[in-house]
Design a protein around this motif. Structure first.
Motif, PDB file in Angstrom:
ATOM      1  N   HIS A 219     -11.707 -71.971 -18.918  1.00 33.07           N
ATOM      2  CA  HIS A 219     -12.201 -73.051 -18.091  1.00 33.07           C
ATOM      3  C   HIS A 219     -12.960 -74.038 -18.953  1.00 33.07           C
ATOM      4  O   HIS A 219     -13.560 -73.670 -19.955  1.00 33.07           O
ATOM      5  CB  HIS A 219     -13.163 -72.533 -17.015  1.00 33.07           C
ATOM      6  N   ASP A 222     -18.712 -76.788 -17.171  1.00 31.14           N
ATOM      7  CA  ASP A 222     -19.133 -77.608 -16.051  1.00 31.14           C
ATOM      8  C   ASP A 222     -20.434 -78.326 -16.311  1.00 31.14           C
ATOM      9  O   ASP A 222     -20.930 -79.049 -15.472  1.00 31.14           O
ATOM     10  CB  ASP A 222     -19.318 -76.722 -14.795  1.00 31.14           C
TER      11      ASP A 222
ATOM     12  N   ILE B  35     -17.548 -65.269 -13.832  1.00 29.84           N
ATOM     13  CA  ILE B  35     -17.535 -66.537 -14.574  1.00 29.84           C
ATOM     14  C   ILE B  35     -16.267 -67.329 -14.262  1.00 29.84           C
ATOM     15  O   ILE B  35     -16.290 -68.557 -14.128  1.00 29.84           O
ATOM     16  CB  ILE B  35     -17.676 -66.264 -16.092  1.00 29.84           C
ATOM     17  N   SER B  36     -15.179 -66.628 -14.139  1.00 29.82           N
ATOM     18  CA  SER B  36     -13.906 -67.304 -13.865  1.00 29.82           C
ATOM     19  C   SER B  36     -13.906 -67.958 -12.484  1.00 29.82           C
ATOM     20  O   SER B  36     -13.371 -69.062 -12.309  1.00 29.82           O
ATOM     21  CB  SER B  36     -12.755 -66.304 -13.921  1.00 29.82           C
ATOM     22  N   ALA B  39     -18.478 -71.394 -10.480  1.00 35.08           N
ATOM     23  CA  ALA B  39     -18.861 -72.501 -11.364  1.00 35.08           C
ATOM     24  C   ALA B  39     -20.335 -72.401 -11.755  1.00 35.08           C
ATOM     25  O   ALA B  39     -20.708 -72.739 -12.884  1.00 35.08           O
ATOM     26  CB  ALA B  39     -18.583 -73.835 -10.684  1.00 35.08           C
ATOM     27  N   ARG B  42     -20.660 -69.873 -14.438  1.00 37.24           N
ATOM     28  CA  ARG B  42     -20.071 -70.407 -15.665  1.00 37.24           C
ATOM     29  C   ARG B  42     -21.036 -71.396 -16.332  1.00 37.24           C
ATOM     30  O   ARG B  42     -21.250 -71.345 -17.547  1.00 37.24           O
ATOM     31  CB  ARG B  42     -18.732 -71.076 -15.329  1.00 37.24           C
ATOM     32  N   ALA B  43     -21.623 -72.262 -15.538  1.00 37.94           N
ATOM     33  CA  ALA B  43     -22.574 -73.234 -16.084  1.00 37.94           C
ATOM     34  C   ALA B  43     -23.815 -72.524 -16.640  1.00 37.94           C
ATOM     35  O   ALA B  43     -24.344 -72.904 -17.696  1.00 37.94           O
ATOM     36  CB  ALA B  43     -22.979 -74.223 -14.996  1.00 37.94           C
ATOM     37  N   GLU B  44     -24.253 -71.509 -15.940  1.00 38.43           N
ATOM     38  CA  GLU B  44     -25.434 -70.759 -16.400  1.00 38.43           C
ATOM     39  C   GLU B  44     -25.150 -70.090 -17.753  1.00 38.43           C
ATOM     40  O   GLU B  44     -25.944 -70.181 -18.689  1.00 38.43           O
ATOM     41  CB  GLU B  44     -25.780 -69.698 -15.356  1.00 38.43           C
ATOM     42  N   ALA B  45     -23.997 -69.436 -17.829  1.00 38.62           N
ATOM     43  CA  ALA B  45     -23.636 -68.781 -19.091  1.00 38.62           C
ATOM     44  C   ALA B  45     -23.497 -69.805 -20.205  1.00 38.62           C
ATOM     45  O   ALA B  45     -23.892 -69.561 -21.359  1.00 38.62           O
ATOM     46  CB  ALA B  45     -22.338 -68.002 -18.914  1.00 38.62           C
ATOM     47  N   ASP B  46     -22.969 -70.945 -19.858  1.00 42.01           N
ATOM     48  CA  ASP B  46     -22.766 -72.003 -20.844  1.00 42.01           C
ATOM     49  C   ASP B  46     -24.097 -72.501 -21.414  1.00 42.01           C
ATOM     50  O   ASP B  46     -24.274 -72.595 -22.638  1.00 42.01           O
ATOM     51  CB  ASP B  46     -21.993 -73.155 -20.170  1.00 42.01           C
TER      52      ASP B  46
END
Lengths: 225, 179
Positions: A219, A222, B35-36, B39, B42-46
């Motif tokens: 992905h 975001d 995570i997949s 969102a 995913r943003a937190e992990a990022d």
């Protein structure tokens, strides 16, 4: 979890444990010198990140090595030598930080001295960097990151430094800090969330960033730039 | 796709542990699935990952050039002092009984030497006789050798008058016809 004899056997495979046994059993000066040579950079680096002062970090690192020598006769290898060394360092560093809290020092302006000012090695790096804007950005970024690190409590900072700069896993950090692996997981989670909250405005500066999460999961990130 | 759920502290701890490679395989799969699909996760992990990478901008401070030397100097001051005579010997150590025997022999030899020197320096203990008198240096004694020869008797009597009285009496007249 390995039992006592298994962990002792594992420890004996560590060449640094064998050096320490030579120090314990024969007062081997060469073996001790080799240990100091191997660990001085790592120890001073960790203590510098923890304490924020180069001189204080060196004094404490020296005290750690002296403590290792003084307690050599009571040394029993149960884990890697580095784990034992950083356990001593952790105890001394926490004592130093608590002592500092009891006797607060008057901070000098950040650009003149102290943990927030540029250190000699930073100045050398900065002097070698050609673009002035980039240099300023790097200095500012390092100062902000260091300030964020110092905003953590002592235990969080220790866990972060050991994890980030010593590549210790949770079990090793737990042994050094006398905690459970679960407690370390919680400690590191809170520390990293706090660092993220402090540094969120600077994430975009890290131009070398590659969104690994997006690559790992397929992905796009975001997070807006 | 389901609505993203707010992350709890436990979810964040799992995310951090996932980034550190500390999760068990089953928990790892669970986090990856989240995570997949989520969102927010995913943003937190990022952002957590990017924050962690920011720490790489901190310089790696090291020790000063003389740190090791100073440290080893302080350590050497803690070492117990060694006895030079033991450390300088190149051969095997001498057993204690042999060192003791050598010591006794040395003392006995010294005592014998002292006795010999004393004997040589001390005058002979035998009585002086008339033959020892030099007539040139002591002519009076040389003329009366009996005085010298009978000196032990005179000293034992301690009284010359008593001796003369004995000489005059008849008690020993028969026994001393030569007098």
């Amino acid at each position: 979890m390995p039992n006592g004899s298994t962990s002792a056997q594992m420890a004996l495979r560590d060449p640094d444990v064998r050096l320490m046994l030579r120090v314990r059993d024969a007062d081997d000066a060469d073996a001790f010198g080799e240990l100091v040579e191997r660990y001085q950079h790592r120890l001073v680096g960790v203590l510098h990140h923890l304490l924020g002062h180069a001189d204080e970090a060196e004094d404490l690192a020296q005290e750690v090595f002296l403590r290792v020598f003084r307690t050599r006769k009571r040394y029993h290898p149960r884990a890697k030598f580095s784990t034992w060394l950083f356990t001593i360092a952790n105890n001394l560093a926490l004592n130093a930080l608590r002592s500092r809290q009891r006797k607060p020092v008057v901070p000098l302006p950040a650009q003149e001295s102290g943990p927030l000012g540029p250190r000699p090695e930073e100045q050398l790096v900065a002097d070698a960097a050609p673009p002035p804007g980039h240099r300023l950005q790097q200095q500012e970024l390092a100062a902000v990151i260091r300030q964020a690190l110092e905003g953590l409590n002592e235990r969080q900072r220790m866990a972060v430094v050991l994890n980030k700069f010593e590549d210790m896993n949770y079990a090793e950090i737990a042994e050094v800090m006398g905690l459970s692996a679960k407690a370390v997981k919680s400690l590191l989670s809170r520390a990293r969330c706090r660092l993220r909250d402090t540094l969120i405005a600077y994430l975009a500066i890290d131009s070398a960033f590659v969104p690994r999460i997006a690559r790992m999961t397929g992905h796009d990130s975001d997070v807006p730039d | 796709m389901p609505d993203p759920q707010p992350l709890t502290d436990a979810d964040r701890a799992d995310l951090v542990a996932y980034l550190d490679g500390e999760l068990e395989p089953s928990a790892q799969q669970r986090v990856e699935a989240r995570i997949s699909l989520d969102a927010n996760a995913r943003a937190e992990a990022d952002t957590l990952k990017r924050t962690w990478d920011l720490l790489d901008h901190l310089p790696r401070p090291g020790p000063t050039a003389d740190f090791m030397e100073r440290t080893l100097d302080r350590v050497s001051a803690l070492r117990p002092a060694k006895t030079p005579s033991r450390t300088n010997t190149s051969g095997p150590p001498v057993p204690w009984y042999r060192r003791a025997a050598v010591s006794y022999v040395a003392w006995a030899a010294a005592a014998l030497l002292a006795l010999a020197i004393g004997y040589r320096l001390t005058p002979p203990a035998r009585p002086v006789t008339a033959a020892d008198i030099d007539p040139d240096t002591d002519p009076l004694l040389a003329r009366e050798p009996r005085v010298i020869d009978n000196l032990p008797l005179y000293l034992a009597a301690e009284n010359l008058d008593y001796l003369l009285a004995l000489d005059q009496s008849d008690l020993f007249a028969d026994d001393a016809p030569g007098r």
